[in-house]
Design a protein around this motif. Structure first.
Motif, PDB file in Angstrom:
ATOM      1  N   LEU A   1      51.698 -12.637  29.311  1.00  0.00           N
ATOM      2  CA  LEU A   1      50.236 -12.546  29.332  1.00  0.00           C
ATOM      3  C   LEU A   1      49.630 -12.825  27.961  1.00  0.00           C
ATOM      4  O   LEU A   1      48.512 -13.340  27.855  1.00  0.00           O
ATOM      5  N   GLY A   2      50.357 -12.492  26.896  1.00  0.00           N
ATOM      6  CA  GLY A   2      49.838 -12.714  25.550  1.00  0.00           C
ATOM      7  C   GLY A   2      49.574 -14.170  25.227  1.00  0.00           C
ATOM      8  O   GLY A   2      48.756 -14.481  24.341  1.00  0.00           O
ATOM      9  N   LYS A   3      50.229 -15.094  25.922  1.00  0.00           N
ATOM     10  CA  LYS A   3      50.010 -16.521  25.662  1.00  0.00           C
ATOM     11  C   LYS A   3      48.606 -16.953  26.056  1.00  0.00           C
ATOM     12  O   LYS A   3      48.101 -17.961  25.556  1.00  0.00           O
ATOM     13  N   GLY A   4      47.989 -16.182  26.931  1.00  0.00           N
ATOM     14  CA  GLY A   4      46.646 -16.534  27.382  1.00  0.00           C
ATOM     15  C   GLY A   4      45.579 -16.348  26.329  1.00  0.00           C
ATOM     16  O   GLY A   4      44.459 -16.846  26.485  1.00  0.00           O
ATOM     17  N   ILE A   5      45.896 -15.618  25.261  1.00  0.00           N
ATOM     18  CA  ILE A   5      44.892 -15.399  24.201  1.00  0.00           C
ATOM     19  C   ILE A   5      45.300 -16.073  22.891  1.00  0.00           C
ATOM     20  O   ILE A   5      44.666 -15.842  21.855  1.00  0.00           O
ATOM     21  N   THR A   6      46.332 -16.926  22.929  1.00  0.00           N
ATOM     22  CA  THR A   6      46.680 -17.715  21.748  1.00  0.00           C
ATOM     23  C   THR A   6      45.572 -18.710  21.458  1.00  0.00           C
ATOM     24  O   THR A   6      45.093 -19.389  22.368  1.00  0.00           O
ATOM     25  N   SER A   7      45.158 -18.807  20.205  1.00  0.00           N
ATOM     26  CA  SER A   7      44.129 -19.772  19.828  1.00  0.00           C
ATOM     27  C   SER A   7      44.621 -21.189  20.115  1.00  0.00           C
ATOM     28  O   SER A   7      45.778 -21.528  19.847  1.00  0.00           O
ATOM     29  N   THR A   8      43.758 -22.023  20.668  1.00  0.00           N
ATOM     30  CA  THR A   8      44.152 -23.388  21.051  1.00  0.00           C
ATOM     31  C   THR A   8      44.658 -24.191  19.866  1.00  0.00           C
ATOM     32  O   THR A   8      45.459 -25.119  20.036  1.00  0.00           O
ATOM     33  N   GLU A   9      44.241 -23.842  18.668  1.00  0.00           N
ATOM     34  CA  GLU A   9      44.673 -24.600  17.490  1.00  0.00           C
ATOM     35  C   GLU A   9      46.162 -24.403  17.200  1.00  0.00           C
ATOM     36  O   GLU A   9      46.773 -25.187  16.469  1.00  0.00           O
ATOM     37  N   HIS A  10      46.750 -23.350  17.775  1.00  0.00           N
ATOM     38  CA  HIS A  10      48.167 -23.077  17.559  1.00  0.00           C
ATOM     39  C   HIS A  10      49.050 -23.600  18.695  1.00  0.00           C
ATOM     40  O   HIS A  10      50.268 -23.539  18.591  1.00  0.00           O
ATOM     41  N   TRP A  11      48.453 -24.054  19.793  1.00  0.00           N
ATOM     42  CA  TRP A  11      49.233 -24.575  20.916  1.00  0.00           C
ATOM     43  C   TRP A  11      50.133 -25.720  20.471  1.00  0.00           C
ATOM     44  O   TRP A  11      49.745 -26.494  19.591  1.00  0.00           O
ATOM     45  N   PRO A  12      51.325 -25.866  21.025  1.00  0.00           N
ATOM     46  CA  PRO A  12      51.923 -25.078  22.105  1.00  0.00           C
ATOM     47  C   PRO A  12      52.702 -23.849  21.620  1.00  0.00           C
ATOM     48  O   PRO A  12      53.394 -23.223  22.395  1.00  0.00           O
ATOM     49  N   SER A  13      52.613 -23.535  20.322  1.00  0.00           N
ATOM     50  CA  SER A  13      53.303 -22.353  19.791  1.00  0.00           C
ATOM     51  C   SER A  13      52.552 -21.090  20.184  1.00  0.00           C
ATOM     52  O   SER A  13      51.319 -21.100  20.309  1.00  0.00           O
ATOM     53  N   HIS A  14      53.294 -20.004  20.353  1.00  0.00           N
ATOM     54  CA  HIS A  14      52.674 -18.731  20.735  1.00  0.00           C
ATOM     55  C   HIS A  14      53.308 -17.589  19.939  1.00  0.00           C
ATOM     56  O   HIS A  14      53.772 -16.601  20.501  1.00  0.00           O
ATOM     57  N   ARG A  15      53.309 -17.732  18.627  1.00  0.00           N
ATOM     58  CA  ARG A  15      53.903 -16.726  17.763  1.00  0.00           C
ATOM     59  C   ARG A  15      53.202 -15.374  17.954  1.00  0.00           C
ATOM     60  O   ARG A  15      51.982 -15.279  17.893  1.00  0.00           O
ATOM     61  N   GLY A  16      54.012 -14.344  18.204  1.00  0.00           N
ATOM     62  CA  GLY A  16      53.458 -13.004  18.354  1.00  0.00           C
ATOM     63  C   GLY A  16      52.874 -12.705  19.717  1.00  0.00           C
ATOM     64  O   GLY A  16      52.219 -11.680  19.904  1.00  0.00           O
ATOM     65  N   HIS A  17      53.144 -13.580  20.697  1.00  0.00           N
ATOM     66  CA  HIS A  17      52.533 -13.359  22.014  1.00  0.00           C
ATOM     67  C   HIS A  17      53.072 -12.110  22.697  1.00  0.00           C
ATOM     68  O   HIS A  17      52.412 -11.538  23.572  1.00  0.00           O
ATOM     69  N   GLU A  18      54.270 -11.657  22.284  1.00  0.00           N
ATOM     70  CA  GLU A  18      54.852 -10.481  22.923  1.00  0.00           C
ATOM     71  C   GLU A  18      53.979  -9.245  22.707  1.00  0.00           C
ATOM     72  O   GLU A  18      53.546  -8.592  23.671  1.00  0.00           O
ATOM     73  N   LYS A  19      53.718  -8.919  21.436  1.00  0.00           N
ATOM     74  CA  LYS A  19      52.886  -7.748  21.148  1.00  0.00           C
ATOM     75  C   LYS A  19      51.431  -7.980  21.542  1.00  0.00           C
ATOM     76  O   LYS A  19      50.728  -7.051  21.940  1.00  0.00           O
ATOM     77  N   ALA A  20      50.985  -9.233  21.453  1.00  0.00           N
ATOM     78  CA  ALA A  20      49.605  -9.548  21.839  1.00  0.00           C
ATOM     79  C   ALA A  20      49.367  -9.264  23.314  1.00  0.00           C
ATOM     80  O   ALA A  20      48.239  -8.971  23.732  1.00  0.00           O
ATOM     81  N   GLY A  21      50.441  -9.349  24.098  1.00  0.00           N
ATOM     82  CA  GLY A  21      50.296  -9.128  25.533  1.00  0.00           C
ATOM     83  C   GLY A  21      50.241  -7.672  25.943  1.00  0.00           C
ATOM     84  O   GLY A  21      49.792  -7.353  27.059  1.00  0.00           O
ATOM     85  N   LEU A  22      50.655  -6.760  25.056  1.00  0.00           N
ATOM     86  CA  LEU A  22      50.726  -5.340  25.432  1.00  0.00           C
ATOM     87  C   LEU A  22      49.376  -4.760  25.869  1.00  0.00           C
ATOM     88  O   LEU A  22      49.313  -4.075  26.897  1.00  0.00           O
ATOM     89  N   PRO A  23      48.283  -5.002  25.120  1.00  0.00           N
ATOM     90  CA  PRO A  23      46.986  -4.470  25.582  1.00  0.00           C
ATOM     91  C   PRO A  23      46.559  -5.046  26.929  1.00  0.00           C
ATOM     92  O   PRO A  23      45.870  -4.371  27.707  1.00  0.00           O
ATOM     93  N   LEU A  24      46.979  -6.274  27.216  1.00  0.00           N
ATOM     94  CA  LEU A  24      46.618  -6.905  28.487  1.00  0.00           C
ATOM     95  C   LEU A  24      47.386  -6.268  29.640  1.00  0.00           C
ATOM     96  O   LEU A  24      46.850  -6.117  30.741  1.00  0.00           O
ATOM     97  N   VAL A  25      48.643  -5.896  29.377  1.00  0.00           N
ATOM     98  CA  VAL A  25      49.425  -5.183  30.398  1.00  0.00           C
ATOM     99  C   VAL A  25      48.815  -3.806  30.634  1.00  0.00           C
ATOM    100  O   VAL A  25      48.661  -3.358  31.782  1.00  0.00           O
ATOM    101  N   GLU A  26      48.446  -3.142  29.551  1.00  0.00           N
ATOM    102  CA  GLU A  26      47.792  -1.828  29.657  1.00  0.00           C
ATOM    103  C   GLU A  26      46.517  -1.938  30.488  1.00  0.00           C
ATOM    104  O   GLU A  26      46.243  -1.090  31.352  1.00  0.00           O
ATOM    105  N   LYS A  27      45.756  -2.989  30.247  1.00  0.00           N
ATOM    106  CA  LYS A  27      44.470  -3.166  30.932  1.00  0.00           C
ATOM    107  C   LYS A  27      44.654  -3.334  32.433  1.00  0.00           C
ATOM    108  O   LYS A  27      44.012  -2.650  33.238  1.00  0.00           O
ATOM    109  N   VAL A  28      45.549  -4.252  32.827  1.00  0.00           N
ATOM    110  CA  VAL A  28      45.685  -4.536  34.255  1.00  0.00           C
ATOM    111  C   VAL A  28      46.339  -3.374  34.994  1.00  0.00           C
ATOM    112  O   VAL A  28      45.973  -3.071  36.142  1.00  0.00           O
ATOM    113  N   THR A  29      47.277  -2.688  34.347  1.00  0.00           N
ATOM    114  CA  THR A  29      47.926  -1.556  35.027  1.00  0.00           C
ATOM    115  C   THR A  29      46.958  -0.395  35.202  1.00  0.00           C
ATOM    116  O   THR A  29      47.027   0.338  36.195  1.00  0.00           O
ATOM    117  N   LYS A  30      46.039  -0.233  34.256  1.00  0.00           N
ATOM    118  CA  LYS A  30      45.018   0.807  34.396  1.00  0.00           C
ATOM    119  C   LYS A  30      43.997   0.408  35.453  1.00  0.00           C
ATOM    120  O   LYS A  30      43.602   1.213  36.300  1.00  0.00           O
TER     121      LYS A  30
END
Length: 320
Positions: A169-198
């Motif tokens: 899920l964290g890849k969905g908020i990667t800035s387009t200027e960094h595509w196709p790289s998604h450095r740090g998408h793992e931790k970036a996705g944690l708040p999104l998992v928290e959001k949808v599960t809540k």
């Protein structure tokens, strides 16, 4: 359809023809009155996918109209999760196609309303070297398909398959200027998992597993490159000492991610057995032996950590 006493079929909506043509179709204008029907049609499309059923264009148009109207927001979290949970767990063998459920919801604009963090992954590119399929949305559906294949008889299959959906899920908020790289998408996705599960009131085990897979799936892939001390730290974060069964489910979800790529479907994944062996070796270490030596408090904790590290190092040497 109905049959009278003489055996005549009463078929005012041409249902026999639709069955013959493998078409799912609504039969009245009342279809649009209940937004939950959008999810149910998507679930039926998944359930009968192997039989060649498709959604009638008129029905799909109504599903899109409902989705764009905002009426889906009126559905309770419990009803939405019930449909998602059913899609993830229904069917046996070749009849399990939950990816079709999510693809249909994406195509009719419903996923954009119900789970925008997942919907946005379609069109987000990945490096072709590791993701020949390129698209993150396509990749996620491929991961889900692999999770289905690996969990048919697993009692926690719903949680593993949900984690497969959440892992990138964290890849969905990667800035387009960094595509196709998604450095740090793992931790970036944690708040999104928290959001949808809540938001969907997802069961605790599903949430916990999804968070761990989201944060650590790349560590799993890179297991042979990690220091034993790093592995021990990851084991601690995953709480494998109290939840060994969850670790097995974690590994299945990570394996699904690795195999869920174009051309990767049959590639070996030795990381799984290596991590199992390393964890098992470290798991055998407990406080009893150190208490018997007369150690107390912090000394016991430090001794356990040292012994577990030694056990992991030994396993690593065996794999080199």
């Amino acid at each position: 359809m109905a049959m009278d006493r003489e055996g005549n079929i009463i078929d005012p909506f041409q249902g026999q023809q639709d069955l013959e043509n493998r078409v799912l179709r609504h039969v009245s204008g009342a279809f649009i009155e209940d937004p939950l029907r959008v999810l149910r049609v998507a679930r039926f499309a998944a359930r009968y996918h192997n039989y060649g059923f498709t959604i009638a264009p008129e029905t799909f148009a109504l599903m899109t109209k409902i989705s764009e109207s905002g009426e889906l927001l009126a559905l309770s979290a419990e009803r939405v999760w019930q449909e998602i949970q059913r899609s993830l767990s229904e069917g046996i063998g070749d009849e399990q196609h939950p990816e079709v459920f999510f693809q249909v919801l994406h195509q009719c604009q419903a996923l954009k309303v119900l789970w925008p963090e997942l919907d946005v992954l379609w069109g987000v590119p990945n490096p072709a070297q590791w993701h020949p399929e390129i698209c993150s949305g396509v990749h996620t559906m491929m991961v889900l398909k692999q999770a289905v294949l690996l969990t048919e008889n697993n009692e926690n299959k719903t949680a593993i398959r949900f984690a497969a959906l959440c892992h990138d899920l964290g890849k969905g908020i990667t800035s387009t200027e960094h595509w196709p790289s998604h450095r740090g998408h793992e931790k970036a996705g944690l708040p999104l998992v928290e959001k949808v599960t809540k938001q969907l009131k997802v069961p605790t085990y599903c949430k916990q597993l999804a968070l761990k897979v989201c944060e650590h799936h790349l560590h799993c892939h890179k297991a042979f490159q990690l220091k034993p001390s790093t592995l021990l730290n990851i084991f601690n974060q995953l709480d494998v000492w109290r939840k060994p069964q969850e670790f097995d489910d974690f590994l299945i979800a990570c394996k699904s991610d690795f195999l869920g790529r174009l051309g990767f479907e049959n590639r070996p994944y030795p990381q799984e057995q290596y991590l199992k062996d390393a964890m098992h070796a470290a798991y055998q270490i407990n406080a009893k032996a150190f208490v018997e030596q007369g150690l107390k408090g912090l000394a016991i904790k430090e001794s356990i950590a040292k012994a577990r590290l030694d056990a992991i190092e030994k396993v690593k040497e065996e794999y080199q």
